[in-house]
Write an enzyme that holds these catalytic residues in place. Structure first.
Site, PDB file in Angstrom:
ATOM      1  N   LYS A  70       0.865  -1.173   0.000  1.00 55.04           N
ATOM      2  CA  LYS A  70       0.000   0.000   0.000  1.00 55.04           C
ATOM      3  C   LYS A  70       0.899   1.219   0.000  1.00 55.04           C
ATOM      4  CE  LYS A  70      -3.787   2.334   2.363  1.00 55.04           C
ATOM      5  NZ  LYS A  70      -4.789   2.248   3.450  1.00 55.04           N
ATOM      6  N   ASP A  86     -13.417   3.683  10.619  1.00 59.56           N
ATOM      7  CA  ASP A  86     -14.029   3.456   9.307  1.00 59.56           C
ATOM      8  C   ASP A  86     -14.372   1.984   9.135  1.00 59.56           C
ATOM      9  OD1 ASP A  86     -15.077   4.327   6.886  1.00 59.56           O
ATOM     10  OD2 ASP A  86     -13.180   4.109   5.818  1.00 59.56           O
TER      11      ASP A  86
END
Length: 173
Positions: free
Chosen positions: A10, A104
């Site tokens: 990532k 989240d």
């Protein structure tokens, strides 16, 4: 692949607006993941910078997301739903014990290993609530996915704690 397993990379998007703040968030995500060790939380292996852009290496989770699974199956059995929720709740407890909020939690951020184990991923909005002075979210601003947010995450975002993540997990369940 040479070591017999696959990893994922990532990296911060170099075209993100407000690059310095995005970089601080990304570095916070890296630090939080480095501090968390739990079988149902994504595991980080390495991190670094490519030029000016940070990246990290994590487990590759190949079984798709809970969102994708629900698109195919529409409904899970109560037993399977509770199994998934219990494992993610255990991972959240580990994060909360380390004073880390996910902020989240949603079906898209729960991935499955090829063996079917749920893994909570994407700590991009992580908040370590041990140091209130390092908040990146300005007063009056909200971060997260509205459909999965607790009421206080919308109305008092600077005063949330682990209960907000638990509320989001309840919505997922």
């Amino acid at each position: 692949h040479r070591l017999g397993f696959t990893l994922a990379l990532k990296a911060m998007n170099p075209e993100r607006p407000n690059r310095e703040k995005a970089k601080l968030r990304f570095q916070r995500e890296i630090q939080a993941l480095a501090d968390l060790k739990h079988p149902n939380l994504i595991r980080i292996h390495d991190c670094g910078d490519f030029g000016q852009f940070p990246y990290y290496v994590m487990d590759y989770i190949s079984g798709g997301s809970l969102y994708q699974r629900l698109q195919k199956e529409k409904v899970l059995t109560p037993r399977e739903s509770l199994r998934i929720a219990a494992k993610i709740a255990s991972g959240l407890q580990c994060a909360h014990d380390s004073r880390i909020l996910h902020r989240d939690l949603k079906t898209e951020n729960i991935l499955f290993t090829k063996e079917g184990e749920p893994i909570l991923t994407d700590f991009g909005l992580v908040l370590n609530f041990t140091d209130e002075s390092k908040r990146l979210t300005k007063a009056g601003c909200v971060v997260g996915t509205p459909h999965y947010m607790s009421p206080e995450q919308l109305t008092q975002p600077n005063e949330i704690d682990g209960r907000s993540d638990v509320f989001s997990l309840g919505l997922v369940l």
